[in-house]
Design a protein around this motif. Structure first.
Motif, mmCIF file in Angstrom:
data_model
loop_
_atom_site.group_PDB
_atom_site.id
_atom_site.type_symbol
_atom_site.label_atom_id
_atom_site.label_comp_id
_atom_site.label_asym_id
_atom_site.label_seq_id
_atom_site.Cartn_x
_atom_site.Cartn_y
_atom_site.Cartn_z
ATOM 1 N N SER A 82 88.551 19.900 110.458
ATOM 2 C CA SER A 82 87.180 20.411 110.456
ATOM 3 C C SER A 82 87.112 21.743 109.718
ATOM 4 O O SER A 82 88.125 22.432 109.539
ATOM 5 C CB SER A 82 86.684 20.606 111.887
ATOM 6 O OG SER A 82 87.385 21.661 112.522
ATOM 7 N N VAL A 83 85.908 22.098 109.315
ATOM 8 C CA VAL A 83 85.701 23.381 108.648
ATOM 9 C C VAL A 83 86.080 24.521 109.593
ATOM 10 O O VAL A 83 86.667 25.519 109.168
ATOM 11 C CB VAL A 83 84.241 23.524 108.183
ATOM 12 C CG1 VAL A 83 83.977 24.932 107.648
ATOM 13 C CG2 VAL A 83 83.914 22.488 107.116
ATOM 14 N N GLU A 84 85.773 24.374 110.881
ATOM 15 C CA GLU A 84 86.125 25.421 111.841
ATOM 16 C C GLU A 84 87.632 25.626 111.906
ATOM 17 O O GLU A 84 88.123 26.770 111.948
ATOM 18 C CB GLU A 84 85.595 25.079 113.226
ATOM 19 C CG GLU A 84 85.897 26.152 114.268
ATOM 20 C CD GLU A 84 85.248 25.877 115.608
ATOM 21 O OE1 GLU A 84 85.291 26.778 116.470
ATOM 22 O OE2 GLU A 84 84.705 24.775 115.794
ATOM 23 N N GLY A 107 82.636 38.501 110.237
ATOM 24 C CA GLY A 107 81.218 38.384 110.567
ATOM 25 C C GLY A 107 80.573 37.199 109.882
ATOM 26 O O GLY A 107 79.808 36.446 110.512
ATOM 27 N N TYR A 108 80.873 36.993 108.604
ATOM 28 C CA TYR A 108 80.304 35.858 107.871
ATOM 29 C C TYR A 108 80.794 34.529 108.454
ATOM 30 O O TYR A 108 80.030 33.571 108.565
ATOM 31 C CB TYR A 108 80.669 35.942 106.393
ATOM 32 C CG TYR A 108 79.867 36.966 105.629
ATOM 33 C CD1 TYR A 108 78.601 36.665 105.131
ATOM 34 C CD2 TYR A 108 80.367 38.245 105.403
ATOM 35 C CE1 TYR A 108 77.867 37.603 104.431
ATOM 36 C CE2 TYR A 108 79.638 39.196 104.705
ATOM 37 C CZ TYR A 108 78.389 38.868 104.215
ATOM 38 O OH TYR A 108 77.659 39.812 103.532
ATOM 39 N N PHE A 109 82.061 34.478 108.829
ATOM 40 C CA PHE A 109 82.621 33.229 109.351
ATOM 41 C C PHE A 109 82.101 32.925 110.758
ATOM 42 O O PHE A 109 81.673 31.807 111.037
ATOM 43 C CB PHE A 109 84.147 33.303 109.355
ATOM 44 C CG PHE A 109 84.758 33.055 108.013
ATOM 45 C CD1 PHE A 109 85.071 31.770 107.602
ATOM 46 C CD2 PHE A 109 85.000 34.106 107.139
ATOM 47 C CE1 PHE A 109 85.618 31.526 106.349
ATOM 48 C CE2 PHE A 109 85.543 33.875 105.875
ATOM 49 C CZ PHE A 109 85.850 32.588 105.487
ATOM 50 N N ILE A 114 80.918 29.049 110.530
ATOM 51 C CA ILE A 114 81.343 28.164 111.621
ATOM 52 C C ILE A 114 80.155 27.591 112.394
ATOM 53 O O ILE A 114 80.115 26.376 112.642
ATOM 54 C CB ILE A 114 82.340 28.885 112.547
ATOM 55 C CG1 ILE A 114 83.650 29.149 111.790
ATOM 56 C CG2 ILE A 114 82.608 28.077 113.810
ATOM 57 C CD1 ILE A 114 84.675 29.948 112.562
ATOM 58 N N PRO A 115 79.149 28.405 112.768
ATOM 59 C CA PRO A 115 77.992 27.807 113.461
ATOM 60 C C PRO A 115 77.239 26.778 112.622
ATOM 61 O O PRO A 115 76.670 25.826 113.165
ATOM 62 C CB PRO A 115 77.098 29.020 113.771
ATOM 63 C CG PRO A 115 78.024 30.183 113.790
ATOM 64 C CD PRO A 115 79.052 29.880 112.744
ATOM 65 N N SER A 116 77.226 26.939 111.303
ATOM 66 C CA SER A 116 76.431 26.054 110.438
ATOM 67 C C SER A 116 77.160 24.759 110.091
ATOM 68 O O SER A 116 76.580 23.673 110.156
ATOM 69 C CB SER A 116 76.041 26.790 109.153
ATOM 70 O OG SER A 116 75.249 27.920 109.438
ATOM 71 N N LEU A 130 76.568 23.382 100.678
ATOM 72 C CA LEU A 130 77.048 24.760 100.637
ATOM 73 C C LEU A 130 76.085 25.648 99.858
ATOM 74 O O LEU A 130 75.808 26.792 100.252
ATOM 75 C CB LEU A 130 78.445 24.810 100.010
ATOM 76 C CG LEU A 130 79.555 24.116 100.799
ATOM 77 C CD1 LEU A 130 80.874 24.175 100.036
ATOM 78 C CD2 LEU A 130 79.720 24.735 102.180
ATOM 79 N N VAL A 131 75.586 25.150 98.754
ATOM 80 C CA VAL A 131 74.592 25.904 97.978
ATOM 81 C C VAL A 131 73.332 26.137 98.816
ATOM 82 O O VAL A 131 72.752 27.229 98.818
ATOM 83 C CB VAL A 131 74.252 25.177 96.666
ATOM 84 C CG1 VAL A 131 73.030 25.800 95.995
ATOM 85 C CG2 VAL A 131 75.448 25.221 95.718
ATOM 86 N N ALA A 132 72.907 25.110 99.548
ATOM 87 C CA ALA A 132 71.729 25.257 100.406
ATOM 88 C C ALA A 132 71.963 26.323 101.474
ATOM 89 O O ALA A 132 71.050 27.096 101.811
ATOM 90 C CB ALA A 132 71.389 23.917 101.055
ATOM 91 N N LEU A 133 73.190 26.390 102.008
ATOM 92 C CA LEU A 133 73.529 27.394 103.011
ATOM 93 C C LEU A 133 73.417 28.797 102.426
ATOM 94 O O LEU A 133 72.858 29.710 103.052
ATOM 95 C CB LEU A 133 74.947 27.146 103.535
ATOM 96 C CG LEU A 133 75.478 28.098 104.616
ATOM 97 C CD1 LEU A 133 74.608 28.016 105.870
ATOM 98 C CD2 LEU A 133 76.922 27.757 104.955
#
Length: 322
Positions: A82-84, A107-109, A114-116, A130-133
């Motif tokens: 997983s990404v997390e 802070g970014y992670f 991670i939440p997204s 990812l671009v949308a994020l």
């Protein structure tokens, strides 16, 4: 522990039909009715059963077959990462070891990445999402959105290094998606702006005034410490990696202690303060440092060579107002 033994593998006889002996972890010994013995790995990948034929026995012994099965099992686990999991691995193995100020990246992670997308499998994440994020994050500011873009690119680049994915979905994604256009900063505070900041009673203003008086970076001010008439900046906080100190005058000492907040909090407060006082263009905490440097240059002083002179230079500026 596997279910088979070397003795059993060696002595088992063929019958009138094929046999499959399970050793565990997807490893099987297939005994053909003709008498040959072959190691087989069976595993599920992307919802489908995959059969991998290894070498025959005794060319490949039981121990070797188990090692090979373990390698394939690892690859299976990697494909479902997983990404997390990747993010936590990246934070532990790269950010906290190599970054001078890892809490900025954390802070970014922890608050966004991670939440997204933390539950998504690394191999399934697309460039589009990812671009949308990043673009959604640009509501907080183009510069912070570009920082998020950079962290995502480094994260998935690490995934490529580890073999989790074959290509980085953030490759060729430029600053345009964040709307960020870097501009060389030359902003210095005018004398009227310095006076206005000096009259501000809020706690965050004390930190900004300290930067004006010392020429320090905000992180050096917030994380350094006082030692008598000196402000000590340890090597791990300094941009050039060398410890240094700045002399503290009475005016600088009067700005202590600082409010308990992050640099981001101070920057946000200063933006609102500039808007409230109709200051355009706004200035930042780092512009306070630049102002100190500029004032020293105007007085013929080489910045940060003679630390003791630094405070007296800015105190001379403020003497006009006090």
């Amino acid at each position: 522990m596997g279910k088979l033994t070397e003795a059993k593998v060696r002595t088992i006889k063929a019958t009138d039909k094929d046999q499959w002996l399970n050793d565990g972890d997807g490893l099987y010994l297939r005994i053909h009715k003709g008498g040959s013995k072959v190691w087989i790995i069976r595993r599920k990948r992307f919802g489908k059963t995959q059969i991998i034929t290894l070498d025959p026995y005794p060319t490949m012994k039981l121990k070797q077959a188990r090692l090979k099965a373990a390698e394939y099992q690892l690859k299976k686990d990697v494909s479902n990462t997983s990404v997390e999991s990747l993010a936590n691995k990246y934070l532990d193995e790269v950010v906290r070891k190599d970054f001078k100020r890892p809490h900025f990246a954390e802070g970014y992670f922890n608050q966004t990445i991670i939440p997204s997308i933390g539950t998504r499998k690394v191999r399934d994440v697309t460039r589009g999402e990812l671009v949308a994020l990043v673009q959604d994050y640009s509501k907080r500011g183009a510069r912070t959105a570009d920082a998020l873009r950079s962290h995502l690119k480094k994260l998935f680049g690490y995934g490529v290094e580890l073999g989790y994915i074959d290509s980085n979905p953030m490759n060729d994604v430029s600053r345009r998606v964040a709307g960020y256009k870097p501009v060389a900063r030359e902003r210095v505070l005018s004398e009227d702006e310095i006076k206005l900041l000096w009259d501000e009673p809020k706690d965050n203003a004390r930190l900004c005034r300290f930067l004006l008086l010392t020429g320090l970076r905000i992180s050096e001010a917030q994380q350094g410490h006082q030692d008598g008439d000196r402000w000590i900046v340890p090597a791990d906080l300094s941009k050039n990696g060398r410890a240094h100190w700045v002399h503290l005058t009475d005016t600088a000492k009067a700005q202590l202690p600082f409010p308990a907040c992050t640099p981001t909090n101070v920057q946000a407060w200063l933006r609102r303060w500039c808007d409230r006082h109709k200051i355009d263009p706004r200035f930042t905490p780092h512009d306070c440092r630049r102002t100190a440097s500029t004032r020293m240059n105007d007085n013929g002083i080489q910045p940060f060579i003679v630390e003791r002179v630094l405070n007296h230079t800015m105190e001379g500026v403020m003497a006009v107002y006090n």
